[in-house]
Scaffold this active site. Structure first.
Site, PDB file in Angstrom:
ATOM      1  N   ASN A   7       0.871  -1.174   0.000  1.00 36.74           N
ATOM      2  CA  ASN A   7       0.000   0.000   0.000  1.00 36.74           C
ATOM      3  C   ASN A   7       0.912   1.229   0.000  1.00 36.74           C
ATOM      4  OD1 ASN A   7      -1.705   2.104   0.548  1.00 36.74           O
ATOM      5  ND2 ASN A   7      -2.675   1.168   2.336  1.00 36.74           N
ATOM      6  N   LYS A  14       3.164   0.703   3.133  1.00 38.70           N
ATOM      7  CA  LYS A  14       2.831  -0.364   4.080  1.00 38.70           C
ATOM      8  C   LYS A  14       2.933  -1.695   3.354  1.00 38.70           C
ATOM      9  CE  LYS A  14      -0.298   2.442   6.767  1.00 38.70           C
ATOM     10  NZ  LYS A  14      -1.591   3.000   6.437  1.00 38.70           N
ATOM     11  N   ARG A  91      -2.698  -1.940  -3.360  1.00 38.19           N
ATOM     12  CA  ARG A  91      -3.851  -1.062  -3.170  1.00 38.19           C
ATOM     13  C   ARG A  91      -3.700   0.074  -4.177  1.00 38.19           C
ATOM     14  NH1 ARG A  91      -4.827   3.677   1.115  1.00 38.19           N
ATOM     15  NH2 ARG A  91      -7.006   4.035   0.642  1.00 38.19           N
ATOM     16  N   HIS A 180     -12.285   3.875   0.229  1.00 33.29           N
ATOM     17  CA  HIS A 180     -12.281   2.913   1.347  1.00 33.29           C
ATOM     18  C   HIS A 180     -13.054   1.641   0.980  1.00 33.29           C
ATOM     19  CE1 HIS A 180     -12.072   6.640   4.191  1.00 33.29           C
ATOM     20  NE2 HIS A 180     -10.842   6.224   3.909  1.00 33.29           N
ATOM     21  N   HIS A 208     -16.483   3.598   8.114  1.00 34.55           N
ATOM     22  CA  HIS A 208     -15.019   3.520   8.215  1.00 34.55           C
ATOM     23  C   HIS A 208     -14.569   4.890   8.714  1.00 34.55           C
ATOM     24  CE1 HIS A 208     -10.856   2.389   6.871  1.00 34.55           C
ATOM     25  NE2 HIS A 208     -10.757   3.683   7.056  1.00 34.55           N
ATOM     26  N   ASN A 211      -8.552   8.602  10.127  1.00 37.38           N
ATOM     27  CA  ASN A 211      -8.136   9.938   9.730  1.00 37.38           C
ATOM     28  C   ASN A 211      -8.942  10.384   8.502  1.00 37.38           C
ATOM     29  OD1 ASN A 211      -6.603  12.193  10.108  1.00 37.38           O
ATOM     30  ND2 ASN A 211      -5.070  11.504   8.640  1.00 37.38           N
ATOM     31  N   GLY A 212      -9.098   9.443   7.560  1.00 39.13           N
ATOM     32  CA  GLY A 212     -10.099   9.617   6.495  1.00 39.13           C
ATOM     33  C   GLY A 212     -11.363   8.903   6.952  1.00 39.13           C
ATOM     34  N   ARG A 241      -9.735  16.931   6.610  1.00 39.85           N
ATOM     35  CA  ARG A 241     -10.591  17.255   5.455  1.00 39.85           C
ATOM     36  C   ARG A 241     -11.961  17.720   5.948  1.00 39.85           C
ATOM     37  NH1 ARG A 241      -9.758  11.585   2.516  1.00 39.85           N
ATOM     38  NH2 ARG A 241      -8.030  11.143   3.923  1.00 39.85           N
ATOM     39  N   ASP A 283      -5.939  14.525  15.526  1.00 41.84           N
ATOM     40  CA  ASP A 283      -5.907  13.179  16.087  1.00 41.84           C
ATOM     41  C   ASP A 283      -6.965  13.007  17.179  1.00 41.84           C
ATOM     42  OD1 ASP A 283      -3.618  10.785  16.255  1.00 41.84           O
ATOM     43  OD2 ASP A 283      -4.813  11.058  18.082  1.00 41.84           O
ATOM     44  N   ARG A 285      -7.304  10.886  19.576  1.00 38.94           N
ATOM     45  CA  ARG A 285      -6.818  10.677  20.950  1.00 38.94           C
ATOM     46  C   ARG A 285      -6.486  12.015  21.616  1.00 38.94           C
ATOM     47  NH1 ARG A 285      -2.985   6.081  18.701  1.00 38.94           N
ATOM     48  NH2 ARG A 285      -3.053   7.660  17.073  1.00 38.94           N
ATOM     49  N   GLU A 385      -7.729  -4.559   5.303  1.00 40.14           N
ATOM     50  CA  GLU A 385      -7.670  -4.349   3.849  1.00 40.14           C
ATOM     51  C   GLU A 385      -6.613  -5.241   3.205  1.00 40.14           C
ATOM     52  OE1 GLU A 385      -7.505  -0.208   5.081  1.00 40.14           O
ATOM     53  OE2 GLU A 385      -8.465   0.297   3.186  1.00 40.14           O
TER      54      GLU A 385
HETATM   55  P1  AMP Z   1      -6.668   5.468  10.852  1.00 34.99           P
HETATM   56  O1  AMP Z   1      -6.571   6.558   9.832  1.00 34.99           O
HETATM   57  O2  AMP Z   1      -7.711   4.443  10.531  1.00 34.99           O
HETATM   58  O3  AMP Z   1      -5.341   4.865  11.200  1.00 34.99           O
HETATM   59  O4  AMP Z   1      -7.177   6.160  12.211  1.00 34.99           O
HETATM   60  C1  AMP Z   1      -6.470   7.184  12.829  1.00 34.99           C
HETATM   61  C2  AMP Z   1      -7.354   7.812  13.902  1.00 34.99           C
HETATM   62  O5  AMP Z   1      -7.729   6.808  14.863  1.00 34.99           O
HETATM   63  C3  AMP Z   1      -6.669   8.932  14.664  1.00 34.99           C
HETATM   64  O6  AMP Z   1      -7.547  10.039  14.802  1.00 34.99           O
HETATM   65  C4  AMP Z   1      -6.430   8.304  16.023  1.00 34.99           C
HETATM   66  O7  AMP Z   1      -6.424   9.241  17.060  1.00 34.99           O
HETATM   67  C5  AMP Z   1      -7.627   7.381  16.159  1.00 34.99           C
HETATM   68  N1  AMP Z   1      -7.368   6.380  17.203  1.00 34.99           N
HETATM   69  C6  AMP Z   1      -6.457   5.396  17.199  1.00 34.99           C
HETATM   70  N2  AMP Z   1      -6.458   4.748  18.391  1.00 34.99           N
HETATM   71  C7  AMP Z   1      -7.378   5.376  19.167  1.00 34.99           C
HETATM   72  C8  AMP Z   1      -7.832   5.203  20.504  1.00 34.99           C
HETATM   73  N3  AMP Z   1      -7.338   4.258  21.286  1.00 34.99           N
HETATM   74  N4  AMP Z   1      -8.821   6.014  20.948  1.00 34.99           N
HETATM   75  C9  AMP Z   1      -9.318   6.995  20.168  1.00 34.99           C
HETATM   76  N5  AMP Z   1      -8.931   7.205  18.900  1.00 34.99           N
HETATM   77  C10 AMP Z   1      -7.959   6.414  18.406  1.00 34.99           C
END
Ligand code: AMP
Length: 400
Positions: A7, A14, A91, A180, A208, A211-212, A241, A283, A285, A385
């Site tokens: 990917n 990845k 991908r 996605h 899904h 981040n996206g 976005r 983010d 978190r 994926e």
């Molecule tokens: P992805 O693009 O699918 O890798 O997702 C990234 C998003 O998932 C980021 O906003 C992260 O802060 C969120 N994320 C990952 N782990 C956690 C968690 N334990 N609690 C809350 N959000 C999380």
């Protein structure tokens, strides 16, 4: 049979090497910061040991060469030579209207992926770089393209057409494509396996959310609508976005802030969404922490985020004419119980409810989080994926 899944993103690559016969993983990980001097490779060995290797990786070819070196190394690798790799699955983000399934990569396929660069300038070029690098590094090994867009190709015209002159759709292919798709396909099938129901009998909304982020409505195994559109910016609020936005606001901003198309695109793709609203972070978190410490702007960003998802559930339940399964996946969908809880709050009239004793603290684990009494099954399904890409690759190479 050993299949390498790749990917390639703009600054990351990845990978995951599958041994299909023994159903094991022979190494996985990713190169990050491609094009920068402080790039590095994070690798997990077949025994699960995690290592980080620093190396300056200035372009995708060099990154892939480093990955292959690691996969075949005595110390960290799962194979002893590149000859053991039987096929490669890539991908590819945008397949336009040309592809409604995964395909074996030929010169013709490469031309078609190139033709979509215009509408996916951030994604298709690195995908192509990966395909070309592999053809050079292990020539003759079949490569398969698995597109983010193909799963959505079943959408009817009333869902994929925008309200612009039809000639412009014909001329430029401006329509909803959706993204996605590989993730939505995997989690929707997996959810039905877990629930022990027939995929072709279910009305599903798959969320899904990472981040996206995108929502997809699936009726009896076929996508009928999805929230990402011509490019991956429409629909839900995302990390950076903006999601749905009045086009008039975009042109107004371009005038007022004197933005050209590139600057406007950067503003709406890279500085908006959770980051733009909170002015703190993209983010989840960070934002959950900030909100819990009293940052009201972060709290508001979280509320907009959840509300937008809730609205799409309502719209798609109407489009589907009912709902059987609601799926949460992606980094946020899998891990943020606060988001799941906010999205499903006050949805009892839809027969959607979350059992907080199951939801609270749940991270990254296949779990039904709705109470038995509710008709709609709400379920967390971690996405995979790479597995889907490996499966499609296998199907394409064994057909010949
Ligand atoms: P992805 O693009 O699918 O890798 O997702 C990234 C998003 O998932 C980021 O906003 C992260 O802060 C969120 N994320 C990952 N782990 C956690 C968690 N334990 N609690 C809350 N959000 C999380």
């Amino acid at each position: 049979m050993k299949i390498l899944v790749l990917n390639c993103g703009s600054s990351s690559i990845k990978y995951k090497l599958f041994d299909i016969d023994s159903k094991t993983t022979l190494g996985q990980g990713g190169v990050e910061k491609v094009g920068m001097t402080d790039s590095f490779l994070k690798h997990e060995t077949p025994s699960g040991e995690k290592i980080v290797l620093q190396k300056e990786i200035l372009e995708h070819g060099a990154g892939i060469a480093f990955i292959l070196e690691t996969l075949t190394s005595k110390e960290y690798g799962g194979i002893s030579s590149l000859q053991e790799i039987n096929a490669i699955g890539h991908r590819v983000v945008h397949g336009g209207e040309k592809f409604n399934k995964s395909v074996l990569i030929t010169d013709e396929v490469i031309k078609n992926i190139e033709a979509c660069i215009d509408i996916a300038p951030l994604h298709n070029p690195p995908n192509l770089a990966g395909i070309r690098a592999m053809a050079k590094l292990i020539p003759g090994v079949p490569q398969v393209a698995v597109f983010d867009t193909t799963f959505h190709q079943t959408m009817p015209p009333h869902a994929y057409l925008y309200g612009i002159p039809y000639t412009l759709y014909k001329k430029y292919g401006i329509r909803r494509y959706g993204f996605h798709g590989t993730s939505h396909r995997y989690v929707s099938r997996r959810a039905c396996e877990i629930l022990n129901v027939k995929y072709e009998t279910q009305k599903i909304i798959s969320l899904h959310i990472g981040n996206g982020a995108s929502a997809t409505a699936i009726a009896y195994g076929k996508v009928i609508d999805t929230s990402l559109g011509f490019t991956p910016i429409e629909g839900l609020l995302m990390g950076t976005r903006c999601g749905d936005l009045d086009i008039g606001a975009a042109t107004y901003l371009m005038d007022k802030e004197n933005l050209d198309t590139k600057a406007a695109s950067d503003l709406l793709n890279k500085q908006s969404g959770l980051l733009g609203l909170s002015e703190a972070s993209s983010d989840m978190r960070d934002l959950e922490k900030a909100a819990s410490e009293g940052n009201l702007q972060a709290q508001t960003a979280l509320e907009v985020f959840a509300y937008r998802i809730k609205k799409y559930i309502g719209a798609y339940a109407a489009a589907l004419g009912g709902l059987d399964v609601l799926i949460f996946t992606g980094g946020i969908g899998e891990n943020s119980w606060g988001t799941r809880s906010a999205v499903c709050k006050d949805m009892e009239f839809f027969d959607i409810e979350i059992d907080e004793t199951k939801n609270d603290g749940l991270r990254g684990k296949e779990t039904v989080i709705s109470p038995k009494s509710r008709r709609v099954k709400v379920i967390v399904v971690p996405t995979d994926e790479e597995f889907m890409i490996a499966e499609d690759t296998l199907k394409n190479v064994t057909r010949f």
